[in-house]
Design a protein around this motif. Structure first.
Motif, PDB file in Angstrom:
ATOM      1  N   SER A  20       0.826  -1.207   0.000  1.00  0.00           N
ATOM      2  CA  SER A  20       0.000   0.000   0.000  1.00  0.00           C
ATOM      3  C   SER A  20       0.860   1.256   0.000  1.00  0.00           C
ATOM      4  O   SER A  20       2.076   1.191  -0.084  1.00  0.00           O
ATOM      5  N   ASP A  21       0.205   2.398   0.117  1.00  0.00           N
ATOM      6  CA  ASP A  21       0.875   3.695   0.057  1.00  0.00           C
ATOM      7  C   ASP A  21       1.627   3.999   1.356  1.00  0.00           C
ATOM      8  O   ASP A  21       1.415   3.360   2.381  1.00  0.00           O
ATOM      9  N   LEU A  22       2.488   5.002   1.298  1.00  0.00           N
ATOM     10  CA  LEU A  22       3.282   5.430   2.449  1.00  0.00           C
ATOM     11  C   LEU A  22       2.560   6.571   3.167  1.00  0.00           C
ATOM     12  O   LEU A  22       2.108   7.522   2.530  1.00  0.00           O
ATOM     13  N   PHE A  23       2.450   6.463   4.498  1.00  0.00           N
ATOM     14  CA  PHE A  23       1.841   7.498   5.314  1.00  0.00           C
ATOM     15  C   PHE A  23       2.860   8.022   6.320  1.00  0.00           C
ATOM     16  O   PHE A  23       3.563   7.242   6.963  1.00  0.00           O
ATOM     17  N   CYS A  24       2.927   9.341   6.470  1.00  0.00           N
ATOM     18  CA  CYS A  24       3.767   9.986   7.469  1.00  0.00           C
ATOM     19  C   CYS A  24       2.851  10.803   8.375  1.00  0.00           C
ATOM     20  O   CYS A  24       1.935  11.467   7.898  1.00  0.00           O
ATOM     21  N   HIS A  25       3.129  10.755   9.675  1.00  0.00           N
ATOM     22  CA  HIS A  25       2.276  11.448  10.640  1.00  0.00           C
ATOM     23  C   HIS A  25       3.172  12.017  11.733  1.00  0.00           C
ATOM     24  O   HIS A  25       4.077  11.331  12.218  1.00  0.00           O
ATOM     25  N   GLU A  26       2.923  13.278  12.110  1.00  0.00           N
ATOM     26  CA  GLU A  26       3.698  13.896  13.180  1.00  0.00           C
ATOM     27  C   GLU A  26       2.789  14.792  14.005  1.00  0.00           C
ATOM     28  O   GLU A  26       1.958  15.516  13.461  1.00  0.00           O
ATOM     29  N   VAL A  27       2.961  14.725  15.323  1.00  0.00           N
ATOM     30  CA  VAL A  27       2.238  15.588  16.253  1.00  0.00           C
ATOM     31  C   VAL A  27       3.291  16.290  17.103  1.00  0.00           C
ATOM     32  O   VAL A  27       4.196  15.634  17.648  1.00  0.00           O
ATOM     33  N   SER A  28       3.194  17.609  17.203  1.00  0.00           N
ATOM     34  CA  SER A  28       4.166  18.356  17.991  1.00  0.00           C
ATOM     35  C   SER A  28       3.466  19.417  18.841  1.00  0.00           C
ATOM     36  O   SER A  28       2.333  19.810  18.570  1.00  0.00           O
ATOM     37  N   LEU A  29       4.170  19.871  19.860  1.00  0.00           N
ATOM     38  CA  LEU A  29       3.658  20.872  20.783  1.00  0.00           C
ATOM     39  C   LEU A  29       4.716  21.946  20.945  1.00  0.00           C
ATOM     40  O   LEU A  29       5.904  21.641  21.082  1.00  0.00           O
ATOM     41  N   ARG A  30       4.287  23.208  20.916  1.00  0.00           N
ATOM     42  CA  ARG A  30       5.241  24.310  21.091  1.00  0.00           C
ATOM     43  C   ARG A  30       4.528  25.506  21.691  1.00  0.00           C
ATOM     44  O   ARG A  30       3.299  25.567  21.738  1.00  0.00           O
ATOM     45  N   LEU A  31       5.297  26.477  22.120  1.00  0.00           N
ATOM     46  CA  LEU A  31       4.762  27.750  22.602  1.00  0.00           C
ATOM     47  C   LEU A  31       4.692  28.727  21.441  1.00  0.00           C
ATOM     48  O   LEU A  31       5.560  28.716  20.556  1.00  0.00           O
ATOM     49  N   SER A  32       3.695  29.596  21.455  1.00  0.00           N
ATOM     50  CA  SER A  32       3.626  30.645  20.447  1.00  0.00           C
ATOM     51  C   SER A  32       4.792  31.614  20.675  1.00  0.00           C
ATOM     52  O   SER A  32       5.423  31.603  21.735  1.00  0.00           O
ATOM     53  N   GLU A  33       5.080  32.430  19.684  1.00  0.00           N
ATOM     54  CA  GLU A  33       6.206  33.362  19.806  1.00  0.00           C
ATOM     55  C   GLU A  33       6.050  34.305  20.984  1.00  0.00           C
ATOM     56  O   GLU A  33       7.034  34.652  21.632  1.00  0.00           O
ATOM     57  N   ASP A  34       4.815  34.719  21.286  1.00  0.00           N
ATOM     58  CA  ASP A  34       4.594  35.615  22.427  1.00  0.00           C
ATOM     59  C   ASP A  34       4.451  34.845  23.747  1.00  0.00           C
ATOM     60  O   ASP A  34       4.245  35.440  24.794  1.00  0.00           O
ATOM     61  N   ARG A  35       4.550  33.512  23.673  1.00  0.00           N
ATOM     62  CA  ARG A  35       4.496  32.613  24.821  1.00  0.00           C
ATOM     63  C   ARG A  35       3.160  32.668  25.563  1.00  0.00           C
ATOM     64  O   ARG A  35       3.078  32.316  26.728  1.00  0.00           O
ATOM     65  N   ARG A  36       2.111  33.054  24.880  1.00  0.00           N
ATOM     66  CA  ARG A  36       0.786  33.132  25.505  1.00  0.00           C
ATOM     67  C   ARG A  36      -0.105  31.944  25.174  1.00  0.00           C
ATOM     68  O   ARG A  36      -1.159  31.785  25.770  1.00  0.00           O
ATOM     69  N   HIS A  37       0.316  31.129  24.210  1.00  0.00           N
ATOM     70  CA  HIS A  37      -0.504  29.990  23.775  1.00  0.00           C
ATOM     71  C   HIS A  37       0.347  28.744  23.596  1.00  0.00           C
ATOM     72  O   HIS A  37       1.502  28.823  23.183  1.00  0.00           O
ATOM     73  N   LEU A  38      -0.250  27.601  23.902  1.00  0.00           N
ATOM     74  CA  LEU A  38       0.315  26.312  23.532  1.00  0.00           C
ATOM     75  C   LEU A  38      -0.268  25.959  22.179  1.00  0.00           C
ATOM     76  O   LEU A  38      -1.474  26.110  21.961  1.00  0.00           O
ATOM     77  N   ILE A  39       0.562  25.513  21.265  1.00  0.00           N
ATOM     78  CA  ILE A  39       0.103  25.175  19.916  1.00  0.00           C
ATOM     79  C   ILE A  39       0.405  23.707  19.646  1.00  0.00           C
ATOM     80  O   ILE A  39       1.561  23.279  19.696  1.00  0.00           O
ATOM     81  N   LEU A  40      -0.653  22.963  19.387  1.00  0.00           N
ATOM     82  CA  LEU A  40      -0.536  21.557  19.017  1.00  0.00           C
ATOM     83  C   LEU A  40      -0.663  21.488  17.501  1.00  0.00           C
ATOM     84  O   LEU A  40      -1.628  22.004  16.934  1.00  0.00           O
ATOM     85  N   SER A  41       0.320  20.905  16.851  1.00  0.00           N
ATOM     86  CA  SER A  41       0.317  20.790  15.391  1.00  0.00           C
ATOM     87  C   SER A  41       0.245  19.334  14.985  1.00  0.00           C
ATOM     88  O   SER A  41       0.939  18.490  15.557  1.00  0.00           O
ATOM     89  N   ARG A  42      -0.593  19.063  13.992  1.00  0.00           N
ATOM     90  CA  ARG A  42      -0.720  17.712  13.423  1.00  0.00           C
ATOM     91  C   ARG A  42      -0.419  17.806  11.937  1.00  0.00           C
ATOM     92  O   ARG A  42      -0.996  18.625  11.231  1.00  0.00           O
ATOM     93  N   TYR A  43       0.487  16.965  11.498  1.00  0.00           N
ATOM     94  CA  TYR A  43       0.901  16.962  10.095  1.00  0.00           C
ATOM     95  C   TYR A  43       0.779  15.539   9.565  1.00  0.00           C
ATOM     96  O   TYR A  43       1.251  14.590  10.194  1.00  0.00           O
TER      97      TYR A  43
END
Length: 78
Positions: A20-43
């Motif tokens: 079958s096909d190739l799947f890539c998945h990544e989940v990361s967590l970081r602070l916003s540049e102003d450090r006021r928000h947590l940002i969860l990213s899913r790719y």
């Protein structure tokens, strides 16, 4: 995959079930540049003989709310 600076990689996975096909998945967590928000990213990226597709989504939570939630959980022994 997600190219966020100073991100904490929570999950990174490559899969290619037999034939079958190739799947890539990544989940990361970081602070916003102003450090006021947590940002969860899913790719997610999907590679097939017909081409590739990628989807990136970001969710953000105010740091104040995240810290209140943690304190409440700690106070209730959860």
């Amino acid at each position: 995959m997600v190219s966020e600076q100073r991100a904490l990689i929570l999950e990174q996975r490559l899969s290619k079930p037999a034939g079958s096909d190739l799947f890539c998945h990544e989940v990361s967590l970081r602070l916003s540049e102003d450090r006021r928000h947590l940002i969860l990213s899913r790719y997610t990226e999907h590679y097939s003989p017909q081409g590739s597709q990628s989807v990136e989504r970001h969710y953000q939570v105010p740091m104040d709310d995240a810290l209140r939630w943690l304190v409440q959980r700690a106070e209730h022994g959860a």
